[in-house]
Design an enzyme around this catalytic site. Structure first.
Site, PDB file in Angstrom:
ATOM      1  N   THR A 127     -36.743  33.240 -10.858  1.00 48.19           N
ATOM      2  CA  THR A 127     -37.107  32.748  -9.516  1.00 48.19           C
ATOM      3  C   THR A 127     -38.316  33.497  -8.961  1.00 48.19           C
ATOM      4  O   THR A 127     -38.561  34.655  -9.341  1.00 48.19           O
ATOM      5  CB  THR A 127     -35.904  32.926  -8.552  1.00 48.19           C
ATOM      6  N   ASP A 128     -39.012  32.864  -8.032  1.00 43.82           N
ATOM      7  CA  ASP A 128     -40.151  33.545  -7.384  1.00 43.82           C
ATOM      8  C   ASP A 128     -39.677  34.723  -6.533  1.00 43.82           C
ATOM      9  O   ASP A 128     -40.469  35.597  -6.177  1.00 43.82           O
ATOM     10  CB  ASP A 128     -40.980  32.567  -6.534  1.00 43.82           C
ATOM     11  N   GLU A 129     -38.369  34.749  -6.216  1.00 45.81           N
ATOM     12  CA  GLU A 129     -37.869  35.824  -5.343  1.00 45.81           C
ATOM     13  C   GLU A 129     -37.953  37.193  -6.008  1.00 45.81           C
ATOM     14  O   GLU A 129     -37.851  38.213  -5.332  1.00 45.81           O
ATOM     15  CB  GLU A 129     -36.433  35.530  -4.913  1.00 45.81           C
ATOM     16  N   TYR A 169     -29.464  39.189  -4.543  1.00 43.88           N
ATOM     17  CA  TYR A 169     -29.673  38.016  -5.416  1.00 43.88           C
ATOM     18  C   TYR A 169     -30.958  38.201  -6.211  1.00 43.88           C
ATOM     19  O   TYR A 169     -30.965  38.097  -7.443  1.00 43.88           O
ATOM     20  CB  TYR A 169     -29.748  36.724  -4.579  1.00 43.88           C
ATOM     21  N   LYS A 188     -31.413  38.698 -10.271  1.00 39.86           N
ATOM     22  CA  LYS A 188     -32.221  37.761 -11.056  1.00 39.86           C
ATOM     23  C   LYS A 188     -33.349  38.505 -11.788  1.00 39.86           C
ATOM     24  O   LYS A 188     -33.698  38.164 -12.913  1.00 39.86           O
ATOM     25  CB  LYS A 188     -32.821  36.670 -10.152  1.00 39.86           C
TER      26      LYS A 188
HETATM   27  P1  NAD Z   1     -26.444  26.321  -7.797  1.00 42.99           P
HETATM   28  O1  NAD Z   1     -25.761  27.431  -7.088  1.00 42.99           O
HETATM   29  O2  NAD Z   1     -26.515  24.972  -7.184  1.00 42.99           O
HETATM   30  O3  NAD Z   1     -25.784  26.136  -9.246  1.00 42.99           O
HETATM   31  C1  NAD Z   1     -25.381  27.203 -10.048  1.00 42.99           C
HETATM   32  C2  NAD Z   1     -24.386  26.662 -11.064  1.00 42.99           C
HETATM   33  O4  NAD Z   1     -23.998  27.752 -11.928  1.00 42.99           O
HETATM   34  C3  NAD Z   1     -23.083  26.128 -10.443  1.00 42.99           C
HETATM   35  O5  NAD Z   1     -22.748  24.890 -11.016  1.00 42.99           O
HETATM   36  C4  NAD Z   1     -22.042  27.190 -10.774  1.00 42.99           C
HETATM   37  O6  NAD Z   1     -20.735  26.663 -10.921  1.00 42.99           O
HETATM   38  C5  NAD Z   1     -22.587  27.726 -12.094  1.00 42.99           C
HETATM   39  N1  NAD Z   1     -22.124  29.100 -12.383  1.00 42.99           N
HETATM   40  C6  NAD Z   1     -22.094  30.155 -11.523  1.00 42.99           C
HETATM   41  N2  NAD Z   1     -21.609  31.241 -12.146  1.00 42.99           N
HETATM   42  C7  NAD Z   1     -21.355  30.868 -13.430  1.00 42.99           C
HETATM   43  C8  NAD Z   1     -20.851  31.558 -14.571  1.00 42.99           C
HETATM   44  N3  NAD Z   1     -20.517  32.849 -14.515  1.00 42.99           N
HETATM   45  N4  NAD Z   1     -20.715  30.869 -15.730  1.00 42.99           N
HETATM   46  C9  NAD Z   1     -21.040  29.556 -15.791  1.00 42.99           C
HETATM   47  N5  NAD Z   1     -21.510  28.851 -14.753  1.00 42.99           N
HETATM   48  C10 NAD Z   1     -21.678  29.499 -13.579  1.00 42.99           C
HETATM   49  O7  NAD Z   1     -27.899  26.880  -8.120  1.00 42.99           O
HETATM   50  P2  NAD Z   1     -29.282  26.114  -8.316  1.00 42.99           P
HETATM   51  O8  NAD Z   1     -29.981  26.052  -7.027  1.00 42.99           O
HETATM   52  O9  NAD Z   1     -29.059  24.870  -9.090  1.00 42.99           O
HETATM   53  O10 NAD Z   1     -30.056  27.167  -9.217  1.00 42.99           O
HETATM   54  C11 NAD Z   1     -30.024  27.087 -10.635  1.00 42.99           C
HETATM   55  C12 NAD Z   1     -30.857  28.196 -11.221  1.00 42.99           C
HETATM   56  O11 NAD Z   1     -32.208  28.094 -10.757  1.00 42.99           O
HETATM   57  C13 NAD Z   1     -30.375  29.590 -10.833  1.00 42.99           C
HETATM   58  O12 NAD Z   1     -30.516  30.422 -11.954  1.00 42.99           O
HETATM   59  C14 NAD Z   1     -31.328  30.014  -9.727  1.00 42.99           C
HETATM   60  O13 NAD Z   1     -31.472  31.406  -9.679  1.00 42.99           O
HETATM   61  C15 NAD Z   1     -32.607  29.332 -10.187  1.00 42.99           C
HETATM   62  N6  NAD Z   1     -33.564  28.999  -9.121  1.00 42.99           N
HETATM   63  C16 NAD Z   1     -33.144  28.274  -8.028  1.00 42.99           C
HETATM   64  C17 NAD Z   1     -34.070  27.934  -7.043  1.00 42.99           C
HETATM   65  C18 NAD Z   1     -33.651  27.113  -5.847  1.00 42.99           C
HETATM   66  O14 NAD Z   1     -34.453  26.961  -4.922  1.00 42.99           O
HETATM   67  N7  NAD Z   1     -32.458  26.553  -5.799  1.00 42.99           N
HETATM   68  C19 NAD Z   1     -35.404  28.354  -7.166  1.00 42.99           C
HETATM   69  C20 NAD Z   1     -35.799  29.092  -8.284  1.00 42.99           C
HETATM   70  C21 NAD Z   1     -34.862  29.407  -9.260  1.00 42.99           C
HETATM   71  P1  TYD Z   2     -32.626  29.437   1.509  1.00 41.40           P
HETATM   72  O1  TYD Z   2     -32.448  27.960   1.344  1.00 41.40           O
HETATM   73  O2  TYD Z   2     -31.419  30.271   1.653  1.00 41.40           O
HETATM   74  O3  TYD Z   2     -33.512  29.900   0.275  1.00 41.40           O
HETATM   75  P2  TYD Z   2     -34.222  31.342   0.002  1.00 41.40           P
HETATM   76  O4  TYD Z   2     -33.587  32.367   0.808  1.00 41.40           O
HETATM   77  O5  TYD Z   2     -33.924  31.491  -1.433  1.00 41.40           O
HETATM   78  O6  TYD Z   2     -35.671  31.144   0.289  1.00 41.40           O
HETATM   79  O7  TYD Z   2     -33.557  29.715   2.762  1.00 41.40           O
HETATM   80  C1  TYD Z   2     -34.852  29.168   2.860  1.00 41.40           C
HETATM   81  C2  TYD Z   2     -35.488  29.731   4.123  1.00 41.40           C
HETATM   82  O8  TYD Z   2     -34.765  29.246   5.254  1.00 41.40           O
HETATM   83  C3  TYD Z   2     -35.412  31.244   4.201  1.00 41.40           C
HETATM   84  O9  TYD Z   2     -36.597  31.745   4.807  1.00 41.40           O
HETATM   85  C4  TYD Z   2     -34.234  31.502   5.114  1.00 41.40           C
HETATM   86  C5  TYD Z   2     -34.252  30.314   6.050  1.00 41.40           C
HETATM   87  N1  TYD Z   2     -32.915  29.904   6.553  1.00 41.40           N
HETATM   88  C6  TYD Z   2     -32.714  29.723   7.919  1.00 41.40           C
HETATM   89  O10 TYD Z   2     -33.631  29.897   8.751  1.00 41.40           O
HETATM   90  N2  TYD Z   2     -31.465  29.359   8.345  1.00 41.40           N
HETATM   91  C7  TYD Z   2     -30.437  29.165   7.487  1.00 41.40           C
HETATM   92  O11 TYD Z   2     -29.305  28.850   7.940  1.00 41.40           O
HETATM   93  C8  TYD Z   2     -30.654  29.325   6.073  1.00 41.40           C
HETATM   94  C9  TYD Z   2     -29.545  29.112   5.084  1.00 41.40           C
HETATM   95  C10 TYD Z   2     -31.928  29.680   5.658  1.00 41.40           C
END
Ligand code: NAD
Ligand code: TYD
Length: 345
Positions: A127-129, A151, A155
């Site tokens: 992730t970019d985080e 988190y 990561k």
């Molecule tokens: P999500 O929370 O929607 O999905 C995560 C999935 O992983 C769920 O289905 C959960 O049941 C499963 N899981 C959790 N722990 C597990 C374990 N121990 N074994 C097997 N399965 C498990 O997350 P997402 O938003 O779909 O993110 C997916 C990936 O992309 C993650 O690795 C996250 O760090 C990365 N990512 C997400 C974003 C974003 O904006 N959502 C951005 C960049 C990277």
């Molecule tokens: P989020 O979706 O939790 O993603 P990330 O923290 O990974 O960027 O949050 C996106 C942005 O929105 C972040 O700057 C936090 C803000 N945010 C709120 O202002 N209120 C909220 O209730 C949540 C969940 C996030």
């Protein structure tokens, strides 16, 4: 070629699974079905898949070494794409333990098992985080990591462990670092689906701090396309940023959602900020773009479609937004709201 997609029932993993199955690829999905995992996300590929044997689903934990080894040997896995993670920053601030387990130890188990079997590609979804706040400019893949919440730190651990398995054992690893995803089927604890669904319920939108934090949004379809592209065009041992090129202030995104839903701006409530809140994320994606990929979906178009999806799929998110979710919401937000009428429940 069989692809193991971990976290295949989550938000991005289910989109990627659908994409692979629709291309006719054989997929094994492994998911623990935590609160964030939802088999309904895969309904169209599990029930209507033609032929349906393209997708095999295992409920299980990536930290379970024996299970992972059994899947790799019995299913002739060629490629692993690891989406499985605990993924919500606010939950990691409340309790980091499962983040360390899944986002670090789980990656270790997958890498170790991959070393034993013939895995041709291991894509670690980072992730970019991991870079932390972008005070100015945009992060390149070679910039230092500076994660600032549990988190992001877990990561970063998984990200660097995957890299170490390339350097040390020549395991064919690729690491991707995407910006904030949005789109259908995103669990409504995250900013965009929380704000859309709260607005649909005429509940307050809890905007952290001044709302001037910046996120670079990428549509989940663009993200999945980039991962697919890197499966064939990426080089082993390399890291690739995947950004949407859509930097927006949170407050502007909140107003855009309200405008789409024709709801009043008074639904926004500025609430106590997140601890250690990263002010801005920004990615330099020149490395990936030089290979020939770029995002296609304009943020405002993608967000408008996403709002429509939540309007048209209320049963999906209403099933989630009760029970465990409401407990979480109360714990996470009741102390944040100042006003008495903020309708926590
Ligand atoms: P999500 O929370 O929607 O999905 C995560 C999935 O992983 C769920 O289905 C959960 O049941 C499963 N899981 C959790 N722990 C597990 C374990 N121990 N074994 C097997 N399965 C498990 O997350 P997402 O938003 O779909 O993110 C997916 C990936 O992309 C993650 O690795 C996250 O760090 C990365 N990512 C997400 C974003 C974003 O904006 N959502 C951005 C960049 C990277
Ligand atoms: P989020 O979706 O939790 O993603 P990330 O923290 O990974 O960027 O949050 C996106 C942005 O929105 C972040 O700057 C936090 C803000 N945010 C709120 O202002 N209120 C909220 O209730 C949540 C969940 C996030």
């Amino acid at each position: 070629m069989t692809i193991l997609i971990t976290g295949g029932a989550g938000f991005i993993g289910s989109h990627f699974t659908r994409r692979m199955v629709n291309q006719g690829r054989r997929v094994v999905a492994l998911d623990k079905l935590t609160y964030a995992g939802n088999l309904e996300n895969l309904k169209d590929v599990t029930e209507d898949a033609k032929p349906s044997n393209l997708l095999r689903f295992y409920t299980g934990d990536i930290c379970e070494q024996r299970l992972v080894e059994r899947i790799l040997s019995e299913e002739s896995i060629d490629t692993i794409v690891n989406f499985a993670a605990e993924s919500h920053v606010d939950r990691s601030i409340s309790s980091a333990s499962t983040f360390i387990d899944t986002d670090m130890k789980g990656v270790f188990v997958l890498l170790e098992a991959s070393k034993q079997f013939t895995i041709n590609k291991f894509i670690q979804i980072s992730t970019d985080e991991v870079y932390g706040t972008a005070h100015q400019g945009a992060f390149k893949e070679t910039d230092a990591l500076n994660p600032s919440n549990p988190y992001a730190a877990s990561k970063a651990g998984g990200d660097r462990l995957a890299y170490a398995y390339w350097v040390t054992y020549k395991l064919p690893v690729i690491i991707t670092r995407a910006s904030n995803n949005y789109g259908s089927h995103q669990y409504p604890e995250k900013f965009i689906p929380l704000f859309i669904t709260n607005a649909l319920e005429d509940k307050k939108l809890p905007l952290y701090g001044d709302g001037k934090q910046v996120r670079d949004w990428i549509h989940v379809d663009d993200h999945c396309e980039a991962i697919d592209f890197l499966m064939t065009h990426g080089e082993n041992g390399e890291v690739y940023n995947i950004g949407g090129g859509n930097e927006r202030y949170n407050i502007d995104t909140a107003y855009f959602i309200l405008d789409e839903l024709k709801k009043p701006g008074t639904l926004i409530e500025h609430v106590k900020d997140r601890e250690g809140h990263d002010r801005r994320y920004a990615l330099d994606c020149a490395k990936l773009m030089s290979l020939g990929w770029k995002p296609k979906i304009r943020f405002e178009n993608g967000l408008s479609d996403t709002v429509k999806w939540y309007i048209n799929n209320q049963s999906w998110w209403k099933r989630i937004k009760n029970g465990e979710f409401m407990e979480y919401y109360k714990n996470q937000y009741s102390h944040r709201f100042a006003s008495a009428d903020s309708q926590i429940c």
